[in-house]
Design a protein around this motif. Structure first.
Motif, PDB file in Angstrom:
ATOM      1  N   LYS A  23     -29.494  -0.751  54.158  1.00 16.08           N
ATOM      2  CA  LYS A  23     -28.162  -0.653  54.776  1.00 16.08           C
ATOM      3  C   LYS A  23     -27.921  -1.795  55.763  1.00 16.08           C
TER       4      LYS A  23
ATOM      5  N   ASP B  13     -22.165  -1.643  53.903  1.00 14.98           N
ATOM      6  CA  ASP B  13     -20.922  -1.370  53.170  1.00 14.98           C
ATOM      7  C   ASP B  13     -19.814  -2.238  53.754  1.00 14.98           C
ATOM      8  N   LEU B  14     -19.047  -2.849  52.888  1.00 14.00           N
ATOM      9  CA  LEU B  14     -17.963  -3.720  53.364  1.00 14.00           C
ATOM     10  C   LEU B  14     -16.739  -2.868  53.695  1.00 14.00           C
ATOM     11  N   ASN B  15     -16.908  -2.014  54.652  1.00 13.51           N
ATOM     12  CA  ASN B  15     -15.765  -1.177  55.035  1.00 13.51           C
ATOM     13  C   ASN B  15     -15.014  -1.816  56.216  1.00 13.51           C
ATOM     14  N   ARG B  16     -13.932  -1.168  56.642  1.00  9.35           N
ATOM     15  CA  ARG B  16     -13.073  -1.725  57.683  1.00  9.35           C
ATOM     16  C   ARG B  16     -13.844  -1.917  59.006  1.00  9.35           C
ATOM     17  N   LYS B  17     -14.703  -0.941  59.317  1.00  6.64           N
ATOM     18  CA  LYS B  17     -15.463  -0.999  60.572  1.00  6.64           C
ATOM     19  C   LYS B  17     -16.397  -2.227  60.605  1.00  6.64           C
ATOM     20  N   PHE B  18     -17.027  -2.458  59.459  1.00 11.56           N
ATOM     21  CA  PHE B  18     -17.950  -3.595  59.381  1.00 11.56           C
ATOM     22  C   PHE B  18     -17.194  -4.927  59.521  1.00 11.56           C
ATOM     23  N   LEU B  19     -16.050  -5.032  58.854  1.00 12.30           N
ATOM     24  CA  LEU B  19     -15.254  -6.266  58.928  1.00 12.30           C
ATOM     25  C   LEU B  19     -14.769  -6.509  60.364  1.00 12.30           C
TER      26      LEU B  19
END
Lengths: 165, 166
Positions: free
Chosen positions: A8, A13-19
């Motif tokens: 991980k 995961d390329l989610n909004r939080k990560f971006l």
């Protein structure tokens, strides 16, 4: 770290939080490395043996926010911007008289001990007074002819900071 | 399918509009920077070159200047005015002294005292190897004056700014 956590961490995961996190880190890095800790690489031998050709360092721009530069401080001096800077040592402050006699530094007519200078050539420079709001800077490498060494007085506002180490 | 086609056409039109904007509506800063890049490109030298090529480059550098150009280099006690017609021979002579020349400009600072005049501060890095083999690596802060003549920015003055004054 378990295998799952490691996976991980390396492949999030390329989610909004990560971006969002990426953007915040990016902005933070730009602010830090453009305005606070400007990275630079030493080119040449002007500050040898204290700093060597190819050394990597950072110019800490907040160093002189409160206190003014002092004698023997190593500072970065900007040209038109901070893309190219000089790395020099302050040897005299405003109002003081600077001279070199047979390679030895004289400030206000008194010989100054410079432990950071290892070898020296017989530089001779007639006395001159440092102007208001200026400092006199010179490199540690005095084992070169005086005419080839870039030194002199510069306005304090050109000092962008001091090397971090 | 129709949607995809329309989107593609819209993207192409938008890209063309951006390119057209960049080409036809360059800011004065961009136009001036282009002049400096042009100067660096024409000053560049890598080994020996044919006399005709050297003359052509010198002439192209001369075209970047206008009228009588004031050149001030306080560290060498130089303060002179040079008519444009003399720039080409002087550039030719100066370039002939070196085998290799590289000129780079950084940290542009623009001020526009009037619509037709610009003063550009910048850092110039001059690296060269003389015919004798001696290497040069010099850094200068320079203030250049340019004037807008027939919608073209041309150099009218070059002044070295002394960063360290002995």
């Amino acid at each position: 770290m378990t295998g799952n956590k490691l996976q991980k961490f390396l492949f999030p995961d390329l989610n909004r939080k990560f971006l969002l996190r990426i953007i915040v880190v990016g902005i933070f890095a730009v602010i830090v490395f453009k305005y606070l800790l400007i990275p630079f690489q030493v080119e040449g031998f002007s500050m040898a043996p204290t700093y060597h050709d190819g050394d990597v360092n950072f110019s800490f721009t907040l160093k002189y926010l409160i206190s003014p530069p002092e004698r023997f401080d190593v500072v970065t001096v900007r040209f038109s911007g901070t893309r190219v800077m000089l790395l020099k040592r302050i040897i005299a402050l405003e109002g003081e008289t600077v001279a070199f006699e047979n390679g030895f530094l004289l400030v206000n007519g008194r010989k100054i001990n410079e432990p950071y200078v290892s070898e020296r050539q017989p530089w001779d420079l007639a006395p001159r007074t440092v102007k208001k709001d200026h400092v006199y800077v010179v490199g540690d490498n005095r084992n070169v002819p005086m005419r080839t060494h870039h030194f002199g007085q510069t306005p304090i506002h050109r000092i962008t900071g001091a090397p971090l180490w | 399918m129709v949607n995809l086609k329309n989107s593609l056409i819209a993207a192409i039109i938008a890209a063309a509009a951006v390119v057209a904007f960049l080409v036809f509506f360059q800011s004065d800063e961009a136009k001036i920077k282009k002049k400096f890049h042009h100067l660096a490109e024409k000053a560049h030298k890598n080994g020996s070159e044919h006399d005709l090529i050297a003359a052509k480059k010198a002439h192209q550098i001369e075209q970047l200047f206008f009228g009588t150009v004031r050149i001030q280099i306080p560290s060498y006690s130089v303060d002179k005015t040079v008519p444009r017609s003399e720039i080409s021979p002087q550039v030719l002579y100066a370039r002939a002294r070196y085998q290799n020349i590289s000129l780079k400009f950084h940290d542009f600072q623009f001020t526009f005292p009037s619509e037709e005049k610009a003063v550009v501060g910048l850092t110039g890095i001059f690296k060269a190897v003389a015919a004798s083999g001696e290497a040069f690596n010099e850094i200068y802060e320079v203030a250049c004056t340019l004037e807008k003549i027939d919608n073209d920015w041309l150099f009218t003055g070059i002044k070295e700014v002394e960063v360290l004054e002995r």
